[in-house]
Motif scaffolding. Structure first.
Motif, PDB file in Angstrom:
ATOM      1  N   LYS A  29      44.450  50.776  35.573  1.00  0.00           N
ATOM      2  CA  LYS A  29      44.354  50.289  34.078  1.00  0.00           C
ATOM      3  C   LYS A  29      44.994  48.798  34.096  1.00  0.00           C
ATOM      4  O   LYS A  29      44.403  48.285  33.093  1.00  0.00           O
ATOM      5  CB  LYS A  29      45.440  51.159  33.507  1.00  0.00           C
ATOM      6  N   HIS A  30      45.459  48.079  35.038  1.00  0.00           N
ATOM      7  CA  HIS A  30      45.827  46.976  34.820  1.00  0.00           C
ATOM      8  C   HIS A  30      45.010  45.913  35.825  1.00  0.00           C
ATOM      9  O   HIS A  30      44.941  46.210  36.988  1.00  0.00           O
ATOM     10  CB  HIS A  30      47.186  46.575  35.062  1.00  0.00           C
ATOM     11  N   GLN A  31      44.698  44.720  35.613  1.00  0.00           N
ATOM     12  CA  GLN A  31      44.155  43.729  36.274  1.00  0.00           C
ATOM     13  C   GLN A  31      44.558  42.423  35.972  1.00  0.00           C
ATOM     14  O   GLN A  31      44.823  41.804  35.106  1.00  0.00           O
ATOM     15  CB  GLN A  31      42.700  43.640  35.832  1.00  0.00           C
ATOM     16  N   LEU A  32      44.946  41.657  36.993  1.00  0.00           N
ATOM     17  CA  LEU A  32      45.018  40.229  37.059  1.00  0.00           C
ATOM     18  C   LEU A  32      44.302  39.476  37.730  1.00  0.00           C
ATOM     19  O   LEU A  32      43.525  39.941  38.913  1.00  0.00           O
ATOM     20  CB  LEU A  32      46.544  40.042  38.057  1.00  0.00           C
ATOM     21  N   GLN A  33      43.574  38.368  37.078  1.00  0.00           N
ATOM     22  CA  GLN A  33      42.691  37.619  37.601  1.00  0.00           C
ATOM     23  C   GLN A  33      43.163  36.159  37.988  1.00  0.00           C
ATOM     24  O   GLN A  33      43.976  35.587  37.116  1.00  0.00           O
ATOM     25  CB  GLN A  33      41.492  37.588  36.608  1.00  0.00           C
ATOM     26  N   LEU A  34      42.856  35.369  38.940  1.00  0.00           N
ATOM     27  CA  LEU A  34      42.932  34.121  39.270  1.00  0.00           C
ATOM     28  C   LEU A  34      41.598  33.299  39.510  1.00  0.00           C
ATOM     29  O   LEU A  34      40.855  33.948  40.298  1.00  0.00           O
ATOM     30  CB  LEU A  34      43.752  34.005  40.514  1.00  0.00           C
ATOM     31  N   ASN A 147      36.765  45.935  47.548  1.00  0.00           N
ATOM     32  CA  ASN A 147      37.649  46.582  48.215  1.00  0.00           C
ATOM     33  C   ASN A 147      37.862  47.672  46.752  1.00  0.00           C
ATOM     34  O   ASN A 147      37.699  47.450  45.796  1.00  0.00           O
ATOM     35  CB  ASN A 147      38.880  46.159  48.649  1.00  0.00           C
ATOM     36  N   GLU A 148      38.768  48.739  47.223  1.00  0.00           N
ATOM     37  CA  GLU A 148      39.275  49.504  45.885  1.00  0.00           C
ATOM     38  C   GLU A 148      40.131  48.682  44.959  1.00  0.00           C
ATOM     39  O   GLU A 148      39.984  49.012  43.534  1.00  0.00           O
ATOM     40  CB  GLU A 148      40.102  50.891  46.104  1.00  0.00           C
ATOM     41  N   ASN A 149      40.987  47.784  45.459  1.00  0.00           N
ATOM     42  CA  ASN A 149      41.907  47.019  44.473  1.00  0.00           C
ATOM     43  C   ASN A 149      41.516  45.586  44.423  1.00  0.00           C
ATOM     44  O   ASN A 149      42.151  45.148  43.635  1.00  0.00           O
ATOM     45  CB  ASN A 149      43.296  47.238  45.059  1.00  0.00           C
ATOM     46  N   TRP A 150      40.447  45.295  44.911  1.00  0.00           N
ATOM     47  CA  TRP A 150      40.074  43.762  44.838  1.00  0.00           C
ATOM     48  C   TRP A 150      38.448  43.657  44.180  1.00  0.00           C
ATOM     49  O   TRP A 150      37.782  44.460  44.705  1.00  0.00           O
ATOM     50  CB  TRP A 150      40.145  42.883  46.065  1.00  0.00           C
ATOM     51  N   VAL A 174      39.098  35.831  41.856  1.00  0.00           N
ATOM     52  CA  VAL A 174      39.398  37.398  42.180  1.00  0.00           C
ATOM     53  C   VAL A 174      40.266  38.077  41.411  1.00  0.00           C
ATOM     54  O   VAL A 174      40.895  37.363  40.471  1.00  0.00           O
ATOM     55  CB  VAL A 174      40.240  37.049  43.689  1.00  0.00           C
ATOM     56  N   THR A 175      40.014  39.379  41.222  1.00  0.00           N
ATOM     57  CA  THR A 175      40.833  40.365  40.188  1.00  0.00           C
ATOM     58  C   THR A 175      41.410  41.141  41.221  1.00  0.00           C
ATOM     59  O   THR A 175      41.050  41.906  42.298  1.00  0.00           O
ATOM     60  CB  THR A 175      39.687  40.971  39.383  1.00  0.00           C
ATOM     61  N   ARG A 176      42.857  41.443  41.028  1.00  0.00           N
ATOM     62  CA  ARG A 176      43.310  42.428  41.675  1.00  0.00           C
ATOM     63  C   ARG A 176      43.718  43.648  40.698  1.00  0.00           C
ATOM     64  O   ARG A 176      44.187  43.208  39.503  1.00  0.00           O
ATOM     65  CB  ARG A 176      44.887  41.688  42.180  1.00  0.00           C
TER      66      ARG A 176
END
Length: 179
Positions: A29-34, A147-150, A174-176
């Motif tokens: 549900k949560h995503q962090l992007q750099l 990847n499932e998380n990236w 990238v998004t985590r």
């Protein structure tokens, strides 16, 4: 003829199954992007005071919350890592705005369009020592899950700052995905 119809049905069935799959795991549900990007400003002033097209380095740090399979809400933040002067496009077009490491923050809604693309629309502000401006942000983003998380992302955003100037940025990041 019957053989070609059967082959087309198999291809269609495979494509429908591949595109019908959920792209994001239900627990992410949560995503962090750099994001590293370049912000383009047309009305930047050079040393002699002439308007010039300029590409300035910038960074983005975004947080998104997945509301549904198609919708997200996020807090998107960008910083231009350079000082610059820009000619105002507001009420006083002869006004010169000094911008020192401006930070743009916006509350952004995202709508998924198919498997990889999404549209962005948000409202926020650009903040700097000298002045702050209200901004409207629009854009498009392309994401590729490796990847499932990236996820690898690229985006194109446009910031319209009322009574100030316009800028657009192109970025790669990238998004985590976080549970």
């Amino acid at each position: 003829m019957g053989r070609w119809i059967m082959i087309l049905k198999l291809i269609y069935g495979f494509m429908a199954q591949a595109y019908g799959q959920e792209i994001y795991p239900s627990h992410s549900k949560h995503q962090l992007q750099l994001i590293v990007s370049h912000t383009q400003i047309h009305s930047r002033l050079d040393a002699s005071g002439d308007r010039k097209w300029q590409s300035l380095p910038s960074w983005g740090l975004n947080y998104n919350f997945q509301l549904s399979n198609k919708w997200k809400i996020g807090f998107h933040n960008d910083i231009i890592v350079e000082d610059f002067q820009v000619a105002s496009i507001g009420r006083n077009e002869s006004e010169v705005l000094d911008r020192r490491y401006p930070i743009a923050s916006a509350l952004v809604f995202s709508r998924k369009l198919g498997r990889h693309f999404q549209l962005l629309l948000g409202l926020g502000g650009e903040f700097a020592e000298s002045q702050s401006f209200l901004l409207l942000r629009g854009g498009v983003e392309y994401g590729y899950h490796f990847n499932e998380n990236w996820e690898l992302i690229t985006n194109l955003t446009n910031d319209f700052k009322w009574n100030a100037y316009n800028s657009w940025a192109i970025g790669l990041g990238v998004t985590r995905m976080i549970q």
